[in-house]
Design a protein around this motif. Structure first.
Motif, PDB file in Angstrom:
ATOM      1  N   GLU A 165       0.810  -1.223   0.000  1.00 41.17           N
ATOM      2  CA  GLU A 165       0.000   0.000   0.000  1.00 41.17           C
ATOM      3  C   GLU A 165       0.844   1.274   0.000  1.00 41.17           C
ATOM      4  N   GLY A 166       1.849   1.311  -0.841  1.00 41.33           N
ATOM      5  CA  GLY A 166       2.669   2.511  -0.976  1.00 41.33           C
ATOM      6  C   GLY A 166       3.642   2.745   0.160  1.00 41.33           C
ATOM      7  N   ASP A 167       3.846   1.763   1.007  1.00 37.59           N
ATOM      8  CA  ASP A 167       4.829   1.883   2.097  1.00 37.59           C
ATOM      9  C   ASP A 167       6.196   1.551   1.520  1.00 37.59           C
ATOM     10  N   TRP A 168       6.846   2.556   0.959  1.00 33.25           N
ATOM     11  CA  TRP A 168       8.087   2.339   0.226  1.00 33.25           C
ATOM     12  C   TRP A 168       9.262   1.973   1.116  1.00 33.25           C
ATOM     13  N   ASP A 169       9.129   2.196   2.415  1.00 33.67           N
ATOM     14  CA  ASP A 169      10.202   1.788   3.323  1.00 33.67           C
ATOM     15  C   ASP A 169      10.207   0.278   3.554  1.00 33.67           C
ATOM     16  N   ASN A 170       9.100  -0.388   3.233  1.00 33.89           N
ATOM     17  CA  ASN A 170       9.019  -1.842   3.415  1.00 33.89           C
ATOM     18  C   ASN A 170       8.823  -2.618   2.125  1.00 33.89           C
ATOM     19  N   CYS A 171       8.462  -1.938   1.049  1.00 38.65           N
ATOM     20  CA  CYS A 171       8.259  -2.583  -0.253  1.00 38.65           C
ATOM     21  C   CYS A 171       9.590  -3.163  -0.742  1.00 38.65           C
ATOM     22  N   PRO A 172       9.610  -4.446  -1.137  1.00 39.42           N
ATOM     23  CA  PRO A 172      10.864  -5.060  -1.588  1.00 39.42           C
ATOM     24  C   PRO A 172      11.504  -4.374  -2.802  1.00 39.42           C
ATOM     25  N   ALA A 173      10.695  -3.723  -3.634  1.00 40.16           N
ATOM     26  CA  ALA A 173      11.249  -3.035  -4.812  1.00 40.16           C
ATOM     27  C   ALA A 173      11.876  -1.691  -4.435  1.00 40.16           C
ATOM     28  N   TRP A 174      11.282  -0.999  -3.469  1.00 38.42           N
ATOM     29  CA  TRP A 174      11.755   0.328  -3.090  1.00 38.42           C
ATOM     30  C   TRP A 174      12.705   0.335  -1.897  1.00 38.42           C
ATOM     31  N   LYS A 175      12.560  -0.648  -0.990  1.00 37.24           N
ATOM     32  CA  LYS A 175      13.328  -0.636   0.263  1.00 37.24           C
ATOM     33  C   LYS A 175      14.835  -0.509   0.057  1.00 37.24           C
ATOM     34  N   PRO A 176      15.452  -1.269  -0.851  1.00 44.26           N
ATOM     35  CA  PRO A 176      16.910  -1.117  -1.022  1.00 44.26           C
ATOM     36  C   PRO A 176      17.312   0.307  -1.437  1.00 44.26           C
ATOM     37  N   ILE A 177      16.485   0.927  -2.260  1.00 43.81           N
ATOM     38  CA  ILE A 177      16.774   2.291  -2.707  1.00 43.81           C
ATOM     39  C   ILE A 177      16.614   3.263  -1.546  1.00 43.81           C
ATOM     40  N   ARG A 178      15.500   3.143  -0.829  1.00 45.24           N
ATOM     41  CA  ARG A 178      15.239   4.041   0.303  1.00 45.24           C
ATOM     42  C   ARG A 178      16.306   3.889   1.380  1.00 45.24           C
ATOM     43  N   ASP A 179      16.706   2.647   1.649  1.00 46.10           N
ATOM     44  CA  ASP A 179      17.730   2.420   2.669  1.00 46.10           C
ATOM     45  C   ASP A 179      19.029   3.145   2.319  1.00 46.10           C
ATOM     46  N   LYS A 180      19.412   3.090   1.052  1.00 41.29           N
ATOM     47  CA  LYS A 180      20.634   3.788   0.625  1.00 41.29           C
ATOM     48  C   LYS A 180      20.471   5.303   0.732  1.00 41.29           C
ATOM     49  N   LEU A 181      19.285   5.802   0.382  1.00 40.70           N
ATOM     50  CA  LEU A 181      19.038   7.244   0.490  1.00 40.70           C
ATOM     51  C   LEU A 181      19.125   7.700   1.941  1.00 40.70           C
ATOM     52  N   TYR A 182      18.603   6.884   2.868  1.00 39.35           N
ATOM     53  CA  TYR A 182      18.713   7.209   4.295  1.00 39.35           C
ATOM     54  C   TYR A 182      20.176   7.137   4.744  1.00 39.35           C
ATOM     55  N   GLU A 183      20.834   6.069   4.343  1.00 45.34           N
ATOM     56  CA  GLU A 183      22.227   5.841   4.751  1.00 45.34           C
ATOM     57  C   GLU A 183      23.137   6.991   4.302  1.00 45.34           C
ATOM     58  N   HIS A 184      22.910   7.492   3.096  1.00 43.12           N
ATOM     59  CA  HIS A 184      23.780   8.533   2.549  1.00 43.12           C
ATOM     60  C   HIS A 184      23.285   9.953   2.834  1.00 43.12           C
ATOM     61  N   GLY A 185      22.213  10.058   3.620  1.00 45.10           N
ATOM     62  CA  GLY A 185      21.738  11.370   4.058  1.00 45.10           C
ATOM     63  C   GLY A 185      20.918  12.145   3.042  1.00 45.10           C
ATOM     64  N   PHE A 186      20.407  11.475   2.010  1.00 46.71           N
ATOM     65  CA  PHE A 186      19.565  12.161   1.031  1.00 46.71           C
ATOM     66  C   PHE A 186      18.114  12.249   1.493  1.00 46.71           C
ATOM     67  N   ARG A 187      17.745  11.384   2.430  1.00 47.51           N
ATOM     68  CA  ARG A 187      16.409  11.385   3.030  1.00 47.51           C
ATOM     69  C   ARG A 187      16.574  11.266   4.532  1.00 47.51           C
ATOM     70  N   LYS A 188      15.611  11.778   5.251  1.00 50.55           N
ATOM     71  CA  LYS A 188      15.588  11.636   6.698  1.00 50.55           C
ATOM     72  C   LYS A 188      14.388  10.769   7.064  1.00 50.55           C
ATOM     73  N   ARG A 189      14.622   9.826   7.967  1.00 49.30           N
ATOM     74  CA  ARG A 189      13.519   8.972   8.417  1.00 49.30           C
ATOM     75  C   ARG A 189      12.539   9.810   9.225  1.00 49.30           C
ATOM     76  N   LYS A 190      11.255   9.538   9.001  1.00 47.02           N
ATOM     77  CA  LYS A 190      10.229  10.228   9.778  1.00 47.02           C
ATOM     78  C   LYS A 190      10.206   9.645  11.175  1.00 47.02           C
ATOM     79  N   LYS A 191      10.122  10.524  12.134  1.00 48.92           N
ATOM     80  CA  LYS A 191      10.052  10.071  13.514  1.00 48.92           C
ATOM     81  C   LYS A 191       8.642   9.595  13.805  1.00 48.92           C
ATOM     82  N   ILE A 192       8.547   8.420  14.387  1.00 51.23           N
ATOM     83  CA  ILE A 192       7.243   7.845  14.715  1.00 51.23           C
ATOM     84  C   ILE A 192       6.790   8.409  16.047  1.00 51.23           C
ATOM     85  N   LYS A 193       5.611   8.989  16.033  1.00 51.93           N
ATOM     86  CA  LYS A 193       5.063   9.549  17.275  1.00 51.93           C
ATOM     87  C   LYS A 193       4.499   8.424  18.122  1.00 51.93           C
ATOM     88  N   VAL A 194       4.803   8.465  19.394  1.00 55.55           N
ATOM     89  CA  VAL A 194       4.321   7.420  20.324  1.00 55.55           C
ATOM     90  C   VAL A 194       3.164   7.938  21.106  1.00 55.55           C
TER      91      VAL A 194
END
Length: 194
Positions: A165-194
């Motif tokens: 459902e568009g959750d690109w942080d967990n989608c197998p096609a997008w996750k490797p790309i997103r992980d690299k973007l986070y790792e290299h500082g091109f994206r910031k992870r959203k903080k989960i509100k508790v």
């Protein structure tokens, strides 16, 4: 001067890193999953975006063939300009969603490429002031931007129909790309509100 060159090198290195992060979809421009297999040409293990790899070659071929085989007098240039709009009409297929059929997608992109080619040749060669030429060519960029916007929305809608459902942080096609973007500082992870 040394600081300036170092800054340029650093920015260029960051750009190359960003491009490498997008390597899995660099040529396909779509997620590498079954939902998008009809959006790409499959050549061996490589996938190429149908839109880009149809539109741009058709633009180039149209420009070359027009310059070689059409007498480029004022009358013909005006006719090419007017005819170019006929070749833009298959954009309607994008708007009403018929480009989910591969044949219509390829047909639409090929027609758009021919239209852009005719448009560019006629605008550049017609005896108008340079500012008019620039303004008229900007409308082509706007048109291609509209197509890109529509494509982007279709990708999002397609992703929402998937089990992820568009959750690109967990989608197998997008996750490797997103992980690299986070790792290299091109994206910031959203903080989960508790």
């Amino acid at each position: 001067m040394v600081k300036f060159l170092n800054k340029i090198r650093k920015n260029f290195s960051r750009f190359i890193l960003l491009v490498s992060d997008f390597k899995p979809i660099l040529l396909s421009h779509h997620p590498n999953c079954d939902h998008f297999s009809s959006h790409v040409y499959h050549l061996g293990k490589y996938k190429f975006c149908i839109g880009c790899f149809t539109l741009y070659p058709f633009i180039l071929i149209t420009i070359i063939l027009t310059l070689l085989f059409i007498e480029l007098n004022s009358y013909n240039l005006v006719m090419l300009y007017l005819i170019s709009f006929v070749f833009f009409s298959p954009i309607i297929f994008n708007i009403i969603g018929l480009t989910k059929y591969k044949f219509l997608k390829v047909f639409s992109k090929a027609c758009n490429g021919i239209g852009v080619g005719f448009h560019v040749v006629s605008v550049i060669l017609l005896p108008f002031p340079i500012i008019i030429k620039i303004l008229v060519l900007v409308e082509i960029n706007f048109l291609i931007g509209v197509i890109a916007y529509i494509r982007s929305n279709h990708i999002k809608k397609e992703c929402l129909t998937c089990e992820y459902e568009g959750d690109w942080d967990n989608c197998p096609a997008w996750k490797p790309i997103r992980d690299k973007l986070y790792e290299h500082g091109f994206r910031k992870r959203k903080k989960i509100k508790v």
